[in-house]
Design a protein around this motif. Structure first.
Motif, PDB file in Angstrom:
ATOM      1  N   ILE A 107      41.661  29.360  43.697  1.00  0.00           N
ATOM      2  CA  ILE A 107      41.464  29.736  45.116  1.00  0.00           C
ATOM      3  C   ILE A 107      41.238  31.244  45.230  1.00  0.00           C
ATOM      4  N   ASN A 108      42.029  32.015  44.505  1.00  0.00           N
ATOM      5  CA  ASN A 108      41.878  33.475  44.550  1.00  0.00           C
ATOM      6  C   ASN A 108      40.540  33.923  43.970  1.00  0.00           C
ATOM      7  N   GLN A 109      40.082  33.236  42.912  1.00  0.00           N
ATOM      8  CA  GLN A 109      38.790  33.582  42.321  1.00  0.00           C
ATOM      9  C   GLN A 109      37.656  33.288  43.294  1.00  0.00           C
ATOM     10  N   VAL A 110      37.788  32.186  44.057  1.00  0.00           N
ATOM     11  CA  VAL A 110      36.790  31.858  45.107  1.00  0.00           C
ATOM     12  C   VAL A 110      36.745  32.977  46.138  1.00  0.00           C
ATOM     13  N   GLN A 111      37.927  33.470  46.531  1.00  0.00           N
ATOM     14  CA  GLN A 111      38.000  34.571  47.498  1.00  0.00           C
ATOM     15  C   GLN A 111      37.370  35.845  46.939  1.00  0.00           C
ATOM     16  N   VAL A 112      37.620  36.109  45.652  1.00  0.00           N
ATOM     17  CA  VAL A 112      37.036  37.292  45.002  1.00  0.00           C
ATOM     18  C   VAL A 112      35.517  37.200  45.005  1.00  0.00           C
ATOM     19  N   ASN A 113      34.977  36.050  44.630  1.00  0.00           N
ATOM     20  CA  ASN A 113      33.519  35.853  44.600  1.00  0.00           C
ATOM     21  C   ASN A 113      32.919  36.011  45.998  1.00  0.00           C
ATOM     22  N   LYS A 114      33.615  35.455  46.996  1.00  0.00           N
ATOM     23  CA  LYS A 114      33.146  35.534  48.381  1.00  0.00           C
ATOM     24  C   LYS A 114      33.118  36.993  48.850  1.00  0.00           C
ATOM     25  N   LEU A 115      34.204  37.724  48.549  1.00  0.00           N
ATOM     26  CA  LEU A 115      34.280  39.131  48.961  1.00  0.00           C
ATOM     27  C   LEU A 115      33.220  39.982  48.273  1.00  0.00           C
ATOM     28  N   LYS A 116      32.949  39.684  47.006  1.00  0.00           N
ATOM     29  CA  LYS A 116      31.922  40.433  46.273  1.00  0.00           C
ATOM     30  C   LYS A 116      30.548  40.251  46.919  1.00  0.00           C
TER      31      LYS A 116
END
Length: 417
Positions: A89-98
């Motif tokens: 879930i956190n990696q999805v958020q990181v990708n989205k923010l990038k």
């Protein structure tokens, strides 16, 4: 994506993460509880080994320790899965923010370039002065103001998302370390589990030499157990009949000459007073939540007919549960009630029967008793000391729950451990 859909996705993600954190906390608490039980189990095992009197008891404690190790491994594996889910879930958020940052920075760069080309105050003034009307000039001035604010807000948004990205990356790094630690713990527990199983097999091999003697001992103890069960059943029936006689006498006194006063007295079902009905209802409502009759221990023999843990070919019957505990342990009442009977089963073996409405709890294998018949007891009150066998070194309490004269499985009534 429409704003309301984006908000909905973020709310769902936040709720899911909160649920994951809550579950992770529960698993951590359960893991700590299992680890404490393993330490208690090891203490009992060391005590039995020092006495060197019962390889059978050592086997049973060892078997319980293996079960606890397996529970610990399963709990740690669940923790690992939860952390992996959180990391995803956190990696999805990181990708989205990038992606969002990339778009924001490109837009911001393009806006800065345009502002640079039209940076002179003269061009701004000409933009307003070339208006065809006052209203158009006002609108152009407002546009320039909004444009400046937008550029400022966009810069702040870039800063905010950059900070969020840093936080999520830090969180991911922390989770990677925790996951690495959990995997290492799990591997270590698996190694010790294999060692425990090998130790248990050695015990089994040593016990095979005394198979006939152990089998004869099991049958002898079964015979003794059935004799005690019959004695307890008789005494409980006597207690029920006595309570019913008293109730009948009270009714006869209140209503002399009625046929109800002459009715036969039952010895299998107690006639409850209004107070007894409340107590019985409270006891029943706490099914699955009753405290254990000893503070520490594990169930070494369950309820009902079952193959003996060492000799599966021998079926043993148990009217309650046998709980192995530590030397010097105190027995305690699992619920408020009245001491119905104190039974001397042998010079070194006593039992206490406590009534809770039409329910009875029985505490067997006590070396000493600290309550008397008719005493009112409270939940977790000490009622005596659990006996340690001089022959085997075992410290075991046998615990029964009956409704009138019908036995119940105590495991379904006690708190899970």
């Amino acid at each position: 994506m429409p704003k309301f859909l984006l908000s909905l996705v973020l709310i769902c993600a936040t709720t899911f993460v909160w649920a994951q954190d809550s579950q992770q906390e529960k698993l951590e608490q359960r893991k700590a509880q299992i680890q404490q039980e393993i330490r208690d189990n090891e203490k009992m095992l060391q005590s039995v080994r020092k006495k060197e009197k019962s390889a059978v008891n050592e086997y049973l404690i060892q078997a319980n320790k293996i079960k606890l190790k397996e529970k610990l491994i399963n709990t740690t594996a669940k923790q690992e899965r939860l952390i992996s889910n959180d990391m995803y879930i956190n990696q999805v958020q990181v990708n989205k923010l990038k992606k969002e940052l990339k778009v924001l920075k490109e837009d911001y760069a393009e806006m800065i370039l345009k502002s640079y080309k039209s940076r002179s105050e003269q061009s701004r003034a000409m933009f307003i002065l070339s208006s065809e009307s006052f209203l158009q000039a006002y609108k152009r001035a407002q546009y320039l103001k909004q444009y400046t604010n937008f550029r400022k807000n966009q810069g702040l948004e870039i800063q905010s998302k950059t900070a969020q990205l840093v936080d999520f990356n830090a969180k991911l790094d922390g989770q990677r370390q925790v996951k690495k630690k959990i995997i290492a713990e799990n591997q270590k527990e698996k190694v010790t589990l294999e060692a425990e199983k090998k130790e248990q097999q050695k015990l089994v091999n040593s016990l095979k030499k005394d198979k006939n003697k152990i089998a004869a001992d099991i049958r002898s103890k079964q015979s003794e157990s059935k004799r005690i069960d019959r004695q307890i059943d008789r005494l409980i029936r006597e207690a029920i009949a006595e309570a019913n006689r008293k109730a009948a006498a009270e009714r006869a006194k209140a209503n002399p000459g009625t046929s109800e006063a002459k009715a036969p007295v039952s010895s299998s079902k107690i006639a409850l007073t209004p107070e007894d009905k409340i107590l019985a209802a409270d006891f029943k409502a706490n099914r699955g939540r009753l405290p254990w009759p000893v503070e520490k221990g594990f169930i070494s023999l369950g309820y009902g007919d079952q193959p003996h843990p060492l000799h599966p070919s021998i079926t043993v019957h148990n009217s309650g549960v046998e709980i192995t505990t530590e030397d010097g342990a105190s027995a305690r009442a699992v619920f408020a009630g009245e001491v119905s009977k104190v039974i001397v089963l042998s010079p070194v073996n006593k039992a206490v029967v406590i009534q809770h409405g039409d329910f009875f709890t029985v505490y067997q294998n006590l070396s000493s008793v600290s309550v008397s018949q008719g005493d009112k007891v409270t939940i977790k009150q000490n009622i005596g000391k659990v006996r340690t066998s001089g022959d085997t070194g075992k410290t075991i309490i046998k615990f029964l729950i009956l409704q009138n004269t019908s036995n119940n499985n105590p495991e379904g009534w006690l708190q899970s451990r």
